[in-house]
Design an enzyme around this catalytic site. Sequence first.
Site, mmCIF file in Angstrom:
data_model
loop_
_atom_site.group_PDB
_atom_site.id
_atom_site.type_symbol
_atom_site.label_atom_id
_atom_site.label_comp_id
_atom_site.label_asym_id
_atom_site.label_seq_id
_atom_site.Cartn_x
_atom_site.Cartn_y
_atom_site.Cartn_z
ATOM 1 C CB CYS A 42 41.512 42.505 45.246
ATOM 2 S SG CYS A 42 42.288 42.697 43.616
ATOM 3 C CG ASP A 44 38.996 40.931 40.326
ATOM 4 O OD1 ASP A 44 37.827 40.898 39.872
ATOM 5 O OD2 ASP A 44 39.912 40.219 39.880
ATOM 6 N NE ARG A 46 37.444 38.493 38.252
ATOM 7 C CZ ARG A 46 38.475 37.741 37.890
ATOM 8 N NH1 ARG A 46 38.283 36.664 37.160
ATOM 9 N NH2 ARG A 46 39.696 38.070 38.255
ATOM 10 C CG HIS A 98 40.263 37.843 44.412
ATOM 11 N ND1 HIS A 98 40.340 37.408 43.110
ATOM 12 C CD2 HIS A 98 40.865 39.057 44.423
ATOM 13 C CE1 HIS A 98 40.941 38.333 42.373
ATOM 14 N NE2 HIS A 98 41.283 39.343 43.140
ATOM 15 C CB CYS A 101 44.528 37.866 43.062
ATOM 16 S SG CYS A 101 44.789 39.657 43.097
#
Length: 217
Positions: A42, A44, A46, A98, A101
């Site tokens: 992803c 993302d 993080r 994750h 999400c």
Amino acid sequence: MNKLQNLLDNNRRWASEIKERQPKFFEILSKQQSPEYLWIGCSDSRVPANEIVNLLPGELFVHRNVANVVVHTDLNCLSVIQYAVDVLHVKHIIVCGHYGCGGVRAALEKNRFGLIDNWLRHIQDVQQQYSSIVESAGTIEKQVDRLCELNVIEQVRNVCETTIIQDAWARGASLNVHGWIYGLSDGLIRDLNITMNGGEEINSIYSLAIQNVRERT
Ligand code: CO
């Protein structure tokens, strides 16, 4: 004008720290890359791919998009997979989702954000197929997490069904496709037990992995 000087300064420090430890690091790396792994994750912020598996530049070939989706007609993702498999000869492809999400949550809650809603339709398809598993998970957070797991399993199957992977297996390439999920709250990766290596029926491994998720709800 703000030139993002802080990031440029960070970069200088980072490069000099690596060169201190290994003077020829960049010189060697600039001549070739031979990563063993392709990471599909992803976007993302993080979930930084290299960092969470503690790999250096040169060790991980990476493709990231919102909610780690592998679509059969996505030329971008398919090109990454094809280059990784046919040219770099990676040994492992890891689809890593994750928990928590935002893309999966938006798909589940049918939020409207714009163009991206169309991309997230792929996850709504997964949700519709397994709505009984997702809905029985309980709170919305738990439902999101179950759908995150199901989404990884679905995307692993999509990777395996591409002509690229099918052809690689047909010519006897040693290539494993894995499905993992990362926990934002503890930094730990969990294996979703959907590893495929071409030796077994895709659908039976897929069904077992789905069954594992169902039993956890
Ligand atoms: Co995400």
